[in-house]
Design an enzyme around this catalytic site. Structure first.
Site, PDB file in Angstrom:
ATOM      1  N   TRP A 197       6.317 -11.904  -1.110  1.00  0.00           N
ATOM      2  CA  TRP A 197       5.609 -12.543   0.015  1.00  0.00           C
ATOM      3  C   TRP A 197       4.732 -13.674  -0.512  1.00  0.00           C
ATOM      4  O   TRP A 197       4.718 -14.780   0.035  1.00  0.00           O
ATOM      5  CB  TRP A 197       4.757 -11.492   0.733  1.00  0.00           C
ATOM      6  N   GLU A 241       5.838   4.239 -12.737  1.00  0.00           N
ATOM      7  CA  GLU A 241       6.536   3.180 -13.481  1.00  0.00           C
ATOM      8  C   GLU A 241       5.826   1.825 -13.345  1.00  0.00           C
ATOM      9  O   GLU A 241       6.108   0.895 -14.108  1.00  0.00           O
ATOM     10  CB  GLU A 241       7.983   3.042 -12.980  1.00  0.00           C
ATOM     11  N   ASN A 285       5.181  -7.248  -1.758  1.00  0.00           N
ATOM     12  CA  ASN A 285       3.925  -8.021  -1.804  1.00  0.00           C
ATOM     13  C   ASN A 285       4.075  -9.256  -2.692  1.00  0.00           C
ATOM     14  O   ASN A 285       3.617 -10.352  -2.333  1.00  0.00           O
ATOM     15  CB  ASN A 285       2.783  -7.163  -2.383  1.00  0.00           C
ATOM     16  N   GLY A 286       4.694  -9.055  -3.841  1.00  0.00           N
ATOM     17  CA  GLY A 286       4.847 -10.147  -4.803  1.00  0.00           C
ATOM     18  C   GLY A 286       5.712 -11.259  -4.221  1.00  0.00           C
ATOM     19  O   GLY A 286       5.350 -12.450  -4.298  1.00  0.00           O
ATOM     20  N   LEU A 335      -5.048  12.212  11.768  1.00  0.00           N
ATOM     21  CA  LEU A 335      -3.935  11.748  10.933  1.00  0.00           C
ATOM     22  C   LEU A 335      -4.117  12.196   9.477  1.00  0.00           C
ATOM     23  O   LEU A 335      -5.201  12.089   8.922  1.00  0.00           O
ATOM     24  CB  LEU A 335      -3.883  10.217  10.991  1.00  0.00           C
ATOM     25  N   HIS A 394      -0.760  -8.671  -2.762  1.00  0.00           N
ATOM     26  CA  HIS A 394      -1.329  -7.315  -2.736  1.00  0.00           C
ATOM     27  C   HIS A 394      -2.535  -7.261  -1.794  1.00  0.00           C
ATOM     28  O   HIS A 394      -2.731  -6.282  -1.068  1.00  0.00           O
ATOM     29  CB  HIS A 394      -1.731  -6.883  -4.145  1.00  0.00           C
ATOM     30  N   ARG A 406      11.346   1.500   4.033  1.00  0.00           N
ATOM     31  CA  ARG A 406      11.129   0.598   2.895  1.00  0.00           C
ATOM     32  C   ARG A 406      11.281  -0.839   3.377  1.00  0.00           C
ATOM     33  O   ARG A 406      12.280  -1.202   3.988  1.00  0.00           O
ATOM     34  CB  ARG A 406      12.112   0.864   1.755  1.00  0.00           C
ATOM     35  N   ASP A 447       6.962  -2.349  -0.037  1.00  0.00           N
ATOM     36  CA  ASP A 447       7.502  -3.238  -1.068  1.00  0.00           C
ATOM     37  C   ASP A 447       7.484  -4.697  -0.623  1.00  0.00           C
ATOM     38  O   ASP A 447       7.560  -4.989   0.579  1.00  0.00           O
ATOM     39  CB  ASP A 447       8.945  -2.803  -1.398  1.00  0.00           C
TER      40      ASP A 447
HETATM   41  C1  IPE Z   1       8.160   0.992  -5.482  1.00  0.00           C
HETATM   42  O1  IPE Z   1       8.265  -0.377  -5.531  1.00  0.00           O
HETATM   43  C2  IPE Z   1       6.750   1.424  -5.767  1.00  0.00           C
HETATM   44  C3  IPE Z   1       5.747   1.064  -4.748  1.00  0.00           C
HETATM   45  C4  IPE Z   1       5.996   0.504  -3.600  1.00  0.00           C
HETATM   46  C5  IPE Z   1       4.394   1.413  -5.089  1.00  0.00           C
HETATM   47  P1  IPE Z   1       8.686  -1.156  -6.858  1.00  0.00           P
HETATM   48  O2  IPE Z   1       8.609  -2.602  -6.545  1.00  0.00           O
HETATM   49  O3  IPE Z   1       7.883  -0.674  -8.021  1.00  0.00           O
HETATM   50  O4  IPE Z   1      10.198  -0.667  -7.069  1.00  0.00           O
HETATM   51  P2  IPE Z   1      11.405  -1.336  -7.852  1.00  0.00           P
HETATM   52  O5  IPE Z   1      10.889  -1.685  -9.218  1.00  0.00           O
HETATM   53  O6  IPE Z   1      11.816  -2.543  -7.092  1.00  0.00           O
HETATM   54  O7  IPE Z   1      12.480  -0.296  -7.861  1.00  0.00           O
HETATM   55  C1  IPE Z   2       4.748  -3.526  -3.636  1.00  0.00           C
HETATM   56  O1  IPE Z   2       5.041  -4.869  -3.786  1.00  0.00           O
HETATM   57  C2  IPE Z   2       3.407  -3.140  -4.188  1.00  0.00           C
HETATM   58  C3  IPE Z   2       3.475  -2.332  -5.437  1.00  0.00           C
HETATM   59  C4  IPE Z   2       4.563  -1.939  -6.045  1.00  0.00           C
HETATM   60  C5  IPE Z   2       2.193  -1.950  -6.015  1.00  0.00           C
HETATM   61  P1  IPE Z   2       5.625  -5.443  -5.141  1.00  0.00           P
HETATM   62  O2  IPE Z   2       4.497  -5.793  -6.049  1.00  0.00           O
HETATM   63  O3  IPE Z   2       6.635  -4.510  -5.725  1.00  0.00           O
HETATM   64  O4  IPE Z   2       6.323  -6.768  -4.641  1.00  0.00           O
HETATM   65  P2  IPE Z   2       7.731  -7.322  -5.107  1.00  0.00           P
HETATM   66  O5  IPE Z   2       8.735  -6.233  -4.905  1.00  0.00           O
HETATM   67  O6  IPE Z   2       7.586  -7.688  -6.561  1.00  0.00           O
HETATM   68  O7  IPE Z   2       7.973  -8.499  -4.240  1.00  0.00           O
HETATM   69 MG    MG Z   3       8.648  -4.294  -5.530  1.00  0.00          MG
END
Ligand code: IPE
Ligand code: IPE
Ligand code: MG
Length: 255
Positions: free
Chosen positions: A35, A77, A32-33, A141, A47, A198, A30
């Protein structure tokens, strides 16, 4: 599957081992956005960097001798995200499989996909199945990719499978046991995750491995996934090593 399931709480993953290395580590990758946003970059750049962190984590897991890693790459989701982000993520998955598959195969990695398949775009499904098929006899692995994955949807599929078997007379309703449900899940044959990591500070499962996480240890860290490196991985492993798992029992030393 070459990995024997570790369903029996009497035989925890670390039994007999002094290093207490988890057999199975599952990652909720979790942040990436966030970051990217913190650097004034588009979320898609997060990503892209997240994929580099994934490559590092796979290499490191192989190096330290972990048997199974599961990565939450796209949840059922996540389709609710903006269309541009969803299509970028689909493109990234395609490129990952196309570019990395032969290298993973050469490294003896066995790939397995979990998640809903029936509504996937045929091109993506074919690519994922090719990855599973090419690597099915590998003995290194195990890389489990949770794609279009949601634990509740997985449990619904399992319930449907089992009810079909009851209806056809293959099993009786009394035969539906914990083991039967475990076997009907997408993760059939895999040991439960010993450790769920996480990143990015959120402390929730977000519909990941709800059944399988019954006795998992949880590790949350503040780093965003693109910053998750070998040292961060080692820190999670060392924290796991200090945990005491009791599975509802009492620590033998306390008796
Ligand atoms: C969980 O992260 C799904 C993945 C890492 C692929 P999300 O970013 O979708 O989860 P929420 O929305 O914060 O619960
Ligand atoms: C996890 O990072 C990647 C996926 C869920 C595909 P996010 O895209 O959820 O990044 P945040 O949580 O918005 O920072
Ligand atoms: Mg996220």
């Amino acid at each position: 599957m070459s990995v024997s399931p570790n369903r029996n709480p009497q035989t925890p993953a670390e039994e007999g081992s002094t290093s207490k290395l988890p057999r199975h580590v599952a990652f909720i990758m979790d942040g990436n956005g966030r970051w990217a946003t913190a650097r004034g970059l588009p979320r898609t750049e997060g990503h892209r960097q997240g994929l580099e962190a994934l490559r590092r984590a796979i290499r490191h897991a192989g190096k330290v001798g972990i048997e199974v890693i599961t990565i939450y790459s796209f949840s059922s989701e996540n389709w609710s995200r903006p269309e541009t982000e969803v299509s970028f993520l689909m493109g990234l998955l395609r490129r990952f499989v196309q570019r990395d598959l032969s290298e993973l195969h050469d490294a003896n990695v066995r790939i397995r996909i979990i998640g809903g398949r029936s509504d996937l775009e045929p091109g993506i499904l074919a690519l994922l199945e090719e990855a599973e098929d090419l690597t099915k006899n590998n003995t290194g692995l195990n890389l489990v990719v949770a794609f279009n994955y949601g634990a509740r949807a997985e449990l619904v599929r399992a319930a449907q499978k089992l009810s079909q078997k009851v209806l056809s007379g293959e099993i009786r309703s009394e035969d539906i046991s914990e083991a039967a449900i475990t076997d009907a899940l997408d993760t059939s044959g895999l040991p439960d995750p010993d450790l769920i990591v996480r990143t990015s500070g959120e402390m929730r499962l977000s519909n990941f491995l709800l059944w399988q996480a019954a006795y998992s240890e949880f590790y949350f860290c503040d780093q965003h996934w693109p910053d998750f490196d070998e040292a961060a991985f080692d820190e999670a492993l060392s924290c796991f090593g200090s945990r005491q798992r009791r599975y509802g029992g009492v620590d033998a030393k306390a008796l």
